[in-house]
Motif scaffolding. Structure first.
Motif, mmCIF file in Angstrom:
data_model
loop_
_atom_site.group_PDB
_atom_site.id
_atom_site.type_symbol
_atom_site.label_atom_id
_atom_site.label_comp_id
_atom_site.label_asym_id
_atom_site.label_seq_id
_atom_site.Cartn_x
_atom_site.Cartn_y
_atom_site.Cartn_z
ATOM 1 N N LYS A 55 34.464 45.381 43.483
ATOM 2 C CA LYS A 55 34.248 44.230 42.492
ATOM 3 C C LYS A 55 34.705 44.692 41.141
ATOM 4 C CE LYS A 55 30.195 41.808 44.492
ATOM 5 N NZ LYS A 55 30.436 42.447 45.682
ATOM 6 N N ASP A 84 30.025 37.304 36.966
ATOM 7 C CA ASP A 84 31.003 38.306 37.106
ATOM 8 C C ASP A 84 31.158 38.998 38.677
ATOM 9 O OD1 ASP A 84 32.779 40.382 36.735
ATOM 10 O OD2 ASP A 84 31.477 41.359 35.481
ATOM 11 N N ASP A 85 31.464 37.989 39.571
ATOM 12 C CA ASP A 85 31.893 38.605 40.794
ATOM 13 C C ASP A 85 30.649 39.065 41.828
ATOM 14 O OD1 ASP A 85 34.470 37.406 40.723
ATOM 15 O OD2 ASP A 85 35.151 39.472 39.934
ATOM 16 N N LYS A 144 38.567 45.025 41.238
ATOM 17 C CA LYS A 144 39.100 43.689 40.997
ATOM 18 C C LYS A 144 39.213 43.246 39.318
ATOM 19 C CE LYS A 144 38.187 41.443 45.555
ATOM 20 N NZ LYS A 144 37.656 40.521 46.131
ATOM 21 N N LYS A 145 38.118 43.647 38.922
ATOM 22 C CA LYS A 145 37.800 43.479 37.569
ATOM 23 C C LYS A 145 38.897 44.215 36.499
ATOM 24 C CE LYS A 145 35.420 42.175 33.580
ATOM 25 N NZ LYS A 145 36.216 42.812 32.554
ATOM 26 N N ASN A 165 32.948 51.579 38.919
ATOM 27 C CA ASN A 165 32.283 50.690 37.880
ATOM 28 C C ASN A 165 32.321 51.123 36.749
ATOM 29 O OD1 ASN A 165 30.639 48.543 37.740
ATOM 30 N ND2 ASN A 165 28.922 49.509 37.298
ATOM 31 N N TRP A 176 29.537 38.041 47.855
ATOM 32 C CA TRP A 176 29.557 36.797 46.671
ATOM 33 C C TRP A 176 30.480 35.796 46.697
ATOM 34 C CZ3 TRP A 176 25.712 35.085 43.749
ATOM 35 C CH2 TRP A 176 26.376 34.199 42.695
ATOM 36 N N GLU A 177 31.707 36.027 47.281
ATOM 37 C CA GLU A 177 32.702 34.641 47.196
ATOM 38 C C GLU A 177 32.468 34.080 48.373
ATOM 39 O OE1 GLU A 177 34.132 38.572 49.435
ATOM 40 O OE2 GLU A 177 33.306 38.165 47.281
ATOM 41 N N ALA A 191 24.628 44.276 43.189
ATOM 42 C CA ALA A 191 25.798 43.426 43.252
ATOM 43 C C ALA A 191 25.489 42.656 44.728
ATOM 44 C CB ALA A 191 27.046 44.164 43.458
ATOM 45 N N GLN A 221 31.142 48.164 48.098
ATOM 46 C CA GLN A 221 31.230 46.851 47.526
ATOM 47 C C GLN A 221 31.265 46.902 45.993
ATOM 48 O OE1 GLN A 221 31.557 44.032 49.220
ATOM 49 N NE2 GLN A 221 31.916 44.957 50.865
#
Length: 275
Positions: free
Chosen positions: A195, A47-48, A198-199, A239, A101-102, A97, A191
């Protein structure tokens, strides 16, 4: 999220400046093992770069100590060190996180795994549905199983559609996020916030919904005279999708409220999105 059975590690990872600096401090071997274990957990979550048991249940230090077979103090030292080197981001809610990550992993490949899993489930449900139709010889299947199969297929279609979201590029999404981030009052946990943003967009949330939620929260803070240190971290707000919370103001005459033109601020952000 569909779990994957692999992650990507560079053969030059031990030439990285941050890794070399970590190797010079006490407990370096344990810290590097924990770093790799965290990468593995992030891959399993898929999950990213977020690491959690369930969406609302992050791992605690004690849980990680049990999973990694390390003392709790060593886990805390590793998390602090990795956080200081900006290799992980620690949210106020305890969510971990992996930063960038990408860049560490093949994100497109991981998305493909999720879509393939949804496709396999959809095909399986379709076979079950056809078997049910064949046995019952009843074209208008009204049994509970048939209805549940249809619902599951629809859910899986939704999952695929969500991953094939608005078509915006990663750069466009980050640009939109930056406009909202400028509006948010407590800029910590960026960060994690990115994430989560985007989700949320993948799930169909609009920039307008998030913008309105931020503006409502700022009105709430101002009306209650909340100090900076007590404001929700940006990472936590995004989040937990707190833009959907009720930020009603019980004291409309609270000090400072009349001096801040929130509608003008809201129009300003809306104009930015239209550019």
């Amino acid at each position: 999220m569909a779990e994957i059975s692999w992650i990507k590690l560079k053969t030059t990872m031990f030439d990285d400046e941050k890794i070399r600096l970590i190797q010079a401090i006490p407990e370096s071997d344990a810290i590097l093992v924990i770093w790799i274990r965290l990468l593995v957990l992030a891959g399993k979550t898929n999950d990213d770069g977020l690491i959690y048991i369930q969406r609302n249940m992050p791992y605690t230090d004690e849980m990680l100590a049990t999973l990694f077979d390390k003392p709790v103090n060593t886990i805390r030292l590793a998390l602090t060190t990795l956080g200081n080197f900006n290799m992980i981001d620690l949210g106020q809610d305890g969510m971990i996180a992996i930063t960038n990550w990408e860049k560490h992993q093949n994100v497109e490949g991981m998305d493909k795994v999720r879509l393939q899993a949804a496709k396999r489930n959809r095909e399986y449900r379709e076979r079950k549905k056809q078997q049910t139709l064949s046995i019952s010889h009843d074209v208008s299947v009204t049994s509970r199983d048939g209805t549940d199969i249809d619902k599951d297929i629809d859910k899986e279609k939704d999952i695929v559609q969500k991953h094939q979201h608005s078509g915006k590029s990663a750069k466009a999404l980050e640009t939109d996020f930056e406009k909202l981030w400028k509006l948010y009052p407590n800029k910590k946990g960026k960060q994690v916030a990115l994430k989560a943003y985007k989700k949320a967009i993948k799930d169909g949330v609009s920039n307008k919904q998030i913008q309105d939620g931020i503006v409502a929260y700022k009105k709430y803070l101002t009306a209650n005279g909340t100090e900076q240190q007590y404001m929700m971290h940006g990472g936590t707000f995004f989040n937990q999708r707190s833009w959907d919370d009720d930020w009603s103001i019980n004291t409309p005459t609270a000090s400072g409220f009349d001096n801040y033109d929130f509608e003008a601020q809201q129009r300003k952000v809306a104009e930015q999105f239209e550019q």
